[in-house]
Design a protein around this motif. Structure first.
Motif: not given
Length: 93
Positions: A35, A38, A60
């Motif tokens: 994450k 991202e 995201v």
């Protein structure tokens, strides 16, 4: 992925490869959670632009309910990953 979006970004001694999903500094890997990667990819794809928390949440975590604190957590982890270059990511109140 849009053809207009780059798959390789270089800034200073860093290289962000969206296809390989890697960030390297001087050729050495920089560890990032998926994450955080991202979040960084979205920020790098939007240079010199103020990216809102809401925009990051929608980009995201597109179909999930996520607390805003998650954005802060991943931005914090990116700053730690950049160490002496933490100023790359600026928070605008």
């Amino acid at each position: 992925m849009s053809l207009s979006r780059s798959v390789l970004y270089r800034f200073d001694d860093y290289e962000l490869n969206l296809v390989r999903r890697t960030l390297t500094r001087d050729g050495s890997p920089v560890a990032l959670s998926p994450k955080a990667f991202e979040v960084l990819a979205h920020l790098v794809a939007n240079p010199a632009t103020v990216v809102t928390k809401e925009e990051l949440l929608h980009s995201v975590w597109p179909e999930s309910f996520v607390e805003e604190g998650n954005v802060a957590q991943h931005v914090s982890s990116l700053r730690k990953a950049f160490a002496d270059r933490a100023h790359y990511i600026v928070t605008v109140p």
